[in-house]
Design a protein around this motif. Structure first.
Motif: not given
Length: 222
Positions: A101-115
């Motif tokens: 799940e963590q790699h999935l969140k990194v893959f879609f990082a452009d929809s979240g924040t840098k933090a």
């Protein structure tokens, strides 16, 4: 023709444990979590059903025992079970399937924040460190001749080395990724890929070309 559900990889994992020694269902669940959970995690509810399935297939036998006043069922492998396990081991099987799940969140990082991405990478590295602590304890135990089932140390070593390298890979990758993310602008969607890092990724990915070319030459020679 048997109407019983077909055996699964989890069925054979249980059968493999029964080939080591007899177990109760409670012991099997604990052993699955302790020794196999890092490479074949499964819900305990499934693990409790598998021994019964093996008995119905004739690959294991069940014996009622008592521990004090508490009854329990102990399962042991049958000769047919050993044959089925050997036949299953004869086939190479499927390769690893990564689920993170963590790699999935990194893959879609452009929809979240840098933090958000920083926090995810920090958590991922912490996961690798935590999981490797148990791995390190087990490795030191075997090195000292005190590991569980020392007669199986040669087999345990193979998977143990994989897990050792895997946890280290995750931690080192998280450190690298965190360094890259630090160079991003405040909005991840505005980040651009570093050409040097892209070139390095290509260089690293090219390791398999030699094997592929060797395989092609071997096919032509046949």
């Amino acid at each position: 023709m048997s109407r019983e559900p077909a055996l699964t990889t989890t069925s054979y994992a249980i059968l493999g444990l029964l080939a080591v020694r007899p177990w109760s269902t409670y012991e099997l669940a604990r052993q699955m979590d302790r020794s196999l959970g890092r490479i074949w995690p499964r819900a305990q509810s499934k693990i409790y059903e598998e021994p019964k399935k093996l008995v119905r297939h004739g690959l294991a036998r069940a014996e009622k025992q008592s521990v004090g006043r508490r009854p329990r069922t102990v399962y042991a492998i049958t000769p047919e079970g050993r044959g089925a396990l050997a036949a299953w081991l004869h086939e190479p099987g499927a390769g690893p399937a990564l689920e993170s799940e963590q790699h999935l969140k990194v893959f879609f990082a452009d929809s979240g924040t840098k933090a958000d991405t920083r926090a995810t990478l920090h958590a991922l590295r912490a996961w690798a460190v935590e999981r490797n602590q148990e791995n390190l304890t087990a490795a030191r135990g075997y090195a000292a001749g005190e590991g569980a089932f020392p007669q199986r140390a040669a087999q345990t070593l193979l998977v143990g080395r994989f897990l050792t390298d895997y946890y280290r890979l995750v931690a080192e990758w998280a450190d690298w990724a965190a360094t890259v993310v630090e160079q991003w602008p405040d909005e991840p969607r505005d980040a651009t890929a570093d050409p040097d890092e892209l070139a390095e990724t290509v260089r690293r990915a090219a390791w398999s070309e030699a094997d592929a070319e060797q395989g092609t030459r071997s096919d032509k020679e046949v």
